[in-house]
Design an enzyme around this catalytic site. Structure first.
Site, mmCIF file in Angstrom:
data_model
loop_
_atom_site.group_PDB
_atom_site.id
_atom_site.type_symbol
_atom_site.label_atom_id
_atom_site.label_comp_id
_atom_site.label_asym_id
_atom_site.label_seq_id
_atom_site.Cartn_x
_atom_site.Cartn_y
_atom_site.Cartn_z
ATOM 1 N N THR A 28 0.815 -1.226 0.000
ATOM 2 C CA THR A 28 0.000 0.000 0.000
ATOM 3 C C THR A 28 0.843 1.268 0.000
ATOM 4 O O THR A 28 0.444 2.278 -0.589
ATOM 5 C CB THR A 28 -0.934 -0.013 1.238
ATOM 6 O OG1 THR A 28 -1.805 -1.119 1.106
ATOM 7 C CG2 THR A 28 -1.746 1.247 1.360
ATOM 8 N N THR A 126 1.475 -4.983 3.951
ATOM 9 C CA THR A 126 1.341 -5.442 5.339
ATOM 10 C C THR A 126 0.686 -6.827 5.456
ATOM 11 O O THR A 126 0.914 -7.528 6.438
ATOM 12 C CB THR A 126 0.475 -4.445 6.152
ATOM 13 O OG1 THR A 126 -0.779 -4.300 5.498
ATOM 14 C CG2 THR A 126 1.165 -3.102 6.272
#
Ligand code: ASN
Length: 577
Positions: A28, A126
């Site tokens: 991200t 993540t």
């Protein structure tokens, strides 16, 4: 010997500069909105970073002629510069697409560039960051430099994002601190990489390290928990073991799981399985079919690790339902995360040069700090490290300060250890030190009835006659807390009640008499008190017992035909005690 630096491509920085390689795999942090939703955009991150003054000092970069994908942080307060080169992967990946092969690619790139950089930052999504961090921790053998994975929950290009802080913190740690571990930095905390798990998909505080405190916390300063940081292993040259075994899997138990599911899962080519069990490593012990399936697999050479489904805690064989898994040949995974156990299996099973039994042993051993050593090695107060840890947290670096802290802390800590009867913690300390109230470890141990500890203290030169601030001795304490064997032991070692204690005895004896407390009276008798002493109203216990009609007390006192102690024989405390 020739200078190895002479052949390097990258010019060596002056000492105030640190070099960090940023391996950008995706995630991200560098994503932009695209047709199908957020996705990584090639060649966008470095361009974006160049426009962020907290992450790049363009003026200085021009001054020293930095090119291409090499950027530089503004100077730290110690005038140190972190110069970082971004190695962008193609394609960039959402971490859900990361595979075991990608772990190998990252590992190879670290190995290739190992000598040219002081530290490494891996930008990663993540979602599977905990898996990659765990895998790299095993793959990197004899690591002596920091490798820090980070990323973000919100793209770095957005106004409110966590990417800038995460990248900045990771770069500063990788460039400034000698932390020779694979770590994960997120939301102001540096974790050991193989201890983390992603716990939140919506918060900046996305990771947890449930069984190990962070290695560092970024506050006003970086507070490094040096006691937890592993030491560099210089015994051999750094090497990345990129061979990994793909025939591994995770299987989570649930009530009602069928034996057919378990059996199917354990079929070849499966070689290593992490079984996620209940609580402290339990499975149904009323399912012989299921246990037989597990046993059959371990007998045929599948390594099965027992890891708990609980976020926090460890596997232990305290329940019968846990013991059955041991009997089925499973290896206890302690407090390892399933992510760590899985990547450890993948790493260990790929080792061609070692045989199966050694592999099984390796799985149960602590290789990279991924599992706590149980039983924990106890901390001893005589261990200099203990005081140093406290001193460090108090920011005391000088010898004198350290000594002052040691002097201040040892007595109360010794008393605390005595309270729980911890002989090991007390070994090597000055046992006769007293706390503010003059209470020594012997006083405390006598109160608590720790016979073994008292024996230990007495056999190591502790004075039996110590008086605390209130004039109480360990013997007086043992009487008060009614530890009969303790009273006998102390008496054998020569303990006597002091005048202050005896002065109080007459009244105390009368009160025990009035309540018919024979045990209390016996304690005083064992401690050597004269039971014929008079209380505050001038009566002896025997007279009072008669007056009150306490027949058992009268009988008890009469059968004690003890001679009165001669007052002069009562030991006075010497000044040096
Ligand atoms: N899906 C993203 C990834 O793992 C999530 C993130 O990075 N925050 O690549």
């Amino acid at each position: 010997m020739s200078d190895p630096n002479a052949q390097r491509q990258i010019p060596q920085p002056p000492p105030t500069e640190a070099r960090v390689l940023v391996i950008y795999t995706g995630g991200t942090i560098g994503m932009t909105p695209q047709d199908g939703g957020l996705a990584p955009e090639a060649n966008a991150l470095v361009k974006g970073l160049r426009k962020m003054p907290m992450l790049h000092d363009e003026e200085y970069a021009k001054e020293i002629g930095l090119k291409d994908n090499t950027l530089v942080l503004p100077p730290t307060e110690h005038n140190k510069r972190v110069v970082y080169t971004v190695l962008e992967y193609s394609p960039l990946l959402d971490s859900s697409n990361i595979s075991i092969e990608d772990w190998g690619t990252i590992g190879k790139d670290i190995e290739k560039n190992y000598d040219d950089f002081d530290g490494f930052v891996i930008l990663h999504g993540t979602d599977t960051m905990a898996y990659t961090a765990s895998a790299l921790s095993f793959m990197c053998e004899h690591l002596c430099k920091p490798i820090i994975l980070t990323g973000s929950q919100v793209p770095i290009f957005r106004m409110r994002n966590d990417g800038r802080d995460n990248l900045l913190g990771a770069l500063l740690i990788a460039g400034q601190f000698d932390i020779p571990e694979v770590c994960l930095y997120f939301y102001n905390k540096l974790f050991r990489g193989n201890r983390v798990t992603k716990v939140n998909a919506e918060s900046f505080d996305a990771f947890s390290s449930p069984n190990l405190d962070p290695l560092a916390i970024a506050e006003v300063d970086f507070l490094i928990n040096w006691d937890t940081v592993r030491r560099a292993d210089h015994t051999a040259q750094f090497h990345v073991s990129t061979e990994l075994n793909c025939n591994v899997g995770l299987l989570r138990l649930f009530p009602g799981i069928t034996t057919a599911t378990v059996t199917a899962f354990l079929q070849p080519p499966m070689e290593g399985v992490v079984l996620e069990t209940y609580g402290s490593g339990n499975a149904p012990d009323n399912r012989p079919d299921l246990l037989a399936a597990l046993k059959e697999a371990t007998d045929s050479g599948v390594i099965i690790m027992n890891c708990t489904q609980c976020l926090k805690g460890t596997v232990s064989a305290s329940y019968a339902t846990g013991q059955v898994l041991k009997d089925a040949g499973l290896i206890a995974g302690g407090d390892m995360t399933p992510e760590a156990a899985l990547s450890k299996l993948s790493y260990v099973l790929a080792k061609k040069e070692i045989d199966f039994d050694v592999k099984k042993k390796m799985m149960g051993k602590n290789l990279r700090g991924e599992v706590s050593d149980f039983p924990e090695t106890k901390l001893s107060l005589s261990d200099g490290r203990f005081i140093q840890v406290i001193a460090r947290s108090l920011n005391a670096n000088y010898k004198e300060k350290l000594e002052a802290i040691r002097e201040a802390l040892t007595p109360p800590l010794a008393c605390a250890a005595a309270r729980i009867g911890d002989i090991d913690a007390l070994k090597g300390t000055n046992f006769s030190l007293s706390d503010y109230d003059g209470r020594t470890p012997l006083h405390i141990a006598a109160c608590e009835g720790h016979l073994k500890l008292v024996e230990y203290l007495l056999s190591h030169g502790v004075k039996v006659h110590a008086k605390d601030r209130y004039g109480d001795t360990p013997l007086g304490n043992a009487v008060r807390f009614r530890h009969k064997e303790m009273v006998k032991l102390l008496r054998k070692a020569g303990a006597q009640l002091f005048r202050d204690e005896l002065d109080k005895a007459g009244t105390e004896l009368c009160s025990l008499t009035a309540s018919g407390d024979l045990e209390g009276l016996e304690m005083w008798e064992l401690a050597g008190a004269d039971l014929n002493q008079r209380g505050y109203n001038g009566q002896t216990s025997l007279e009072l017992a008669g007056a009150l009609g306490k027949k058992e007390v009268v009988a008890f006192l009469e059968q004690l035909k003890k001679p009165k102690p001669v007052f002069g024989e009562i030991r006075e405390q010497r000044d040096d005690e």
